[in-house]
Design a protein around this motif. Structure first.
Motif, short mmCIF file in Angstrom:
data_model
loop_
_atom_site.label_atom_id
_atom_site.label_comp_id
_atom_site.label_asym_id
_atom_site.label_seq_id
_atom_site.Cartn_x
_atom_site.Cartn_y
_atom_site.Cartn_z
N ARG A 1 -10.23 -7.92 -2.69
CA ARG A 1 -9.50 -7.81 -1.42
C ARG A 1 -8.40 -8.87 -1.34
N GLN A 2 -8.70 -10.08 -1.80
CA GLN A 2 -7.68 -11.12 -1.81
C GLN A 2 -6.52 -10.74 -2.73
N ALA A 3 -6.84 -10.12 -3.84
CA ALA A 3 -5.78 -9.67 -4.77
C ALA A 3 -4.86 -8.67 -4.09
N VAL A 4 -5.43 -7.77 -3.28
CA VAL A 4 -4.61 -6.79 -2.57
C VAL A 4 -3.63 -7.49 -1.63
N LEU A 5 -4.11 -8.49 -0.92
CA LEU A 5 -3.23 -9.17 0.05
C LEU A 5 -2.09 -9.91 -0.65
N HIS A 6 -2.33 -10.37 -1.88
CA HIS A 6 -1.24 -10.99 -2.63
C HIS A 6 -0.33 -9.93 -3.28
N ALA A 7 -0.88 -8.75 -3.57
CA ALA A 7 -0.13 -7.73 -4.31
C ALA A 7 0.87 -6.98 -3.45
N VAL A 8 0.60 -6.87 -2.15
CA VAL A 8 1.44 -6.06 -1.26
C VAL A 8 2.50 -6.95 -0.60
N ASP A 9 3.73 -6.56 -0.76
CA ASP A 9 4.86 -7.28 -0.15
C ASP A 9 5.07 -6.75 1.26
N ARG A 10 4.53 -7.48 2.24
CA ARG A 10 4.60 -7.01 3.62
C ARG A 10 6.03 -6.94 4.14
N GLN A 11 6.86 -7.91 3.78
CA GLN A 11 8.24 -7.87 4.24
C GLN A 11 8.98 -6.68 3.66
N ALA A 12 8.63 -6.29 2.44
CA ALA A 12 9.24 -5.09 1.85
C ALA A 12 8.85 -3.85 2.63
N VAL A 13 7.61 -3.80 3.12
CA VAL A 13 7.19 -2.67 3.95
C VAL A 13 8.04 -2.62 5.21
N ILE A 14 8.23 -3.78 5.84
CA ILE A 14 9.04 -3.83 7.06
C ILE A 14 10.48 -3.41 6.78
#
Length: 523
Positions: free
Chosen positions: A304-317
């Motif tokens: 789960r921690q790996a997922v949070l580092h893998a996803v670029d939240r600002q890119a989603v925005i």
């Protein structure tokens, strides 16, 4: 305040082409013509004195006591149903059907003084007895909506007289009174609960005039309403399958307002036409990338921690929402909450994500079948677009990802929310102050089971008001340490309206669409 104005000439061309011939293809655009009177006309309005809004996913029922989801309370709370207290756009508690109240020094006894002369739309009087009925009904078996747990602090209710209600709590609860300003605090009458799915009865400024399932809901102003009369004679919410259809309806004059626009790429072409007002506020909506904490591989905290580092939240925005929205650092707290503090635990770092997976014994070259995950994606525009970006970023660090579409609301609610049959999913959770609901119940669909987080949430709720926010911050930090889920962004509320429409408040602190304040000048 508008956050960004990116240029999207391609979107302008696409929308322009669609607007030429698709005005008649909008779902719900004439659904209530027969029931509600005059139909819409070109560049006009559905009816003089009626404010018509376009919204997204339609509710399949009007009964939020047995059905989850945001669409029902959005349409009915504050409009048909009212509460003892109300929540303003800043999140502050204000008088509602109770003009005042007192609280005992230990925070366990509330005495509410109710407004006289209030009646339900069926003519029943609103009294302390109906208020008691409403609260007790949530506590009993009639409610199956999971939010009923917000009434758990209540030990006993008593009508001291017709206009005085006493509520005793098991212990002090910092959240209980605030929650009474949301749907669990909706006041109902015993003679009005037999058919909540189609004929809700409340004390609010409107009553339901017509309801076309999956298509449109029409409300008419009540002449006998106890408070200030609505600024319009009627309000109508029409539901559209996609944002382009809703924009077509605005252009053709079928609707007056696009509420909570889910395709921000349409804003530039709409703005370029120079005909519309555009307002942007914030919401309670956290777009949550949920991982089934009870199912492999997400039963491992390192994964789960790996997922949070893998996803670029600002890119989603930036990619999905054109720069609108707020990156909370993955924390499930909107900026309107007193304990809002962006998390700094999980910056976008694919190398760190791969390292966490390798330390947990997984291969990161895409060959490890233990990293096979299916993302069950609800059929909502923002969810579909977001899932494609998350798909690419998770595959980049070694996950083997499959996207599976689920019709929303029926299939997604049955499979994911109720059935817990999923690996990962994503949805906007818009219930206000919902951290305890999401992360304090191990039986909820996330399957997050953290004694430490529950202990902190309980301590925060039982604390004195001045200590509540600090303890809630600790609880959020605890669930973030265990990477319970990833909040990809806090949703904006984008509202596009005709220039003759006034009284729009785009910032939403609770699950209600404030129709009564909207004005409509002659076009």
């Amino acid at each position: 305040m508008l956050l960004r104005h990116p240029a999207r000439p391609l979107a302008a061309l696409v929308l322009g082409a669609l607007l030429l011939g698709a005005a008649g293809c909008s779902a719900g655009s004439t659904a209530l013509t027969g029931a509600a009177g005059n139909g819409p006309g070109p560049h006009g309005s559905a009816r003089e004195g009626t404010v018509v809004l376009a919204a997204g996913a339609a509710p399949a029922s009007l009964d939020f006591t047995t059905t989850s989801g945001a669409a029902i309370p959005q349409a009915l709370m504050g409009n048909v149903y009212e509460t003892l207290v109300t929540i303003d756009s800043a999140g502050e508690i204000r008088p509602g059907l109770a003009s005042s109240w007192e609280v005992s020094p230990d925070g366990t006894v509330y005495i509410f003084h109710l407004r006289p002369g209030v009646r339900f739309s069926n003519g029943d009087a609103f009294t302390a007895h109906t208020a008691r009925f409403s609260l007790d009904r949530v506590r009993g078996g009639a409610w199956t909506n999971g939010l009923k747990a917000q009434m758990d602090p209540v030990a006993d209710t008593r009508a001291l007289d017709d206009l005085t209600l006493e509520v005793r709590l098991h212990r002090r609860s910092a959240s209980w009174l605030w929650n009474m300003g949301t749907l669990v605090g909706a006041m109902m009458t015993p003679s009005g609960v037999d058919d909540l799915a189609a004929h809700p009865v409340g004390t609010g400024p409107y009553e339901v005039e017509a309801w076309a399932v999956g298509s449109a809901l029409r409300l008419r102003a009540r002449p006998d309403y106890w408070g200030p009369a609505p600024a319009n004679r009627a309000a109508e919410i029409r539901y559209f399958p996609d944002a382009v259809s809703a924009a077509n309806a605005l252009e053709s004059g079928d609707v007056d307002v696009l509420w909570a626009l889910q395709s921000p790429e349409l804003l530039d072409p709409l703005r370029a036409r120079g005909r519309w007002n555009i307002d942007v506020g914030t919401t309670n909506g956290e777009v949550l990338f949920s991982m089934n904490n009870r199912r492999e591989p997400f039963d491992r905290v390192e994964v789960r921690q790996a997922v949070l580092h893998a996803v670029d939240r600002q890119a989603v925005i930036d990619t999905v929402w054109e720069g609108y929205g707020v990156d909370t650092g993955g924390a499930p707290v909107p900026p309107t909450d007193p304990w809002y503090r962006p998390s700094g635990r999980y910056p976008f770092d694919p190398d760190r994500a791969r390292d966490l997976l390798r330390r947990a014994g997984f291969a990161t070259d895409g060959s490890d079948p233990r990293l096979d995950v299916t993302i069950t994606v609800p059929s909502l525009p923002y969810a579909q677009a977001t899932s494609e970006l998350v798909y690419t970023q998770l595959r980049d660090v070694g996950f083997r990802v499959t996207l599976q579409s689920a019709e929303f609301p029926a299939v997604w609610l049955a499979q994911v929310l109720k059935g817990h049959d999923y690996d990962a999913s994503l949805i906007a959770h818009v219930e206000p102050r919902d951290v305890p609901t999401l992360f304090g119940n191990p039986d909820y669909y996330l399957g997050f089971d953290s004694p430490r987080t529950r202990e902190l949430l309980d301590a925060a709720d039982g604390a004195a008001p001045e200590d509540n926010a600090a303890l809630m911050e600790e609880a959020v930090d605890s669930l973030m340490a265990e990477a319970a889920a990833d909040t990809l962004m806090n949703l904006p509320n984008i509202v596009v309206s005709r220039p003759e429409i006034g009284g729009i408040e785009p910032t939403a602190a609770v699950d209600s669409l404030p129709l009564a304040r909207m004005t409509k000048e002659r076009g």
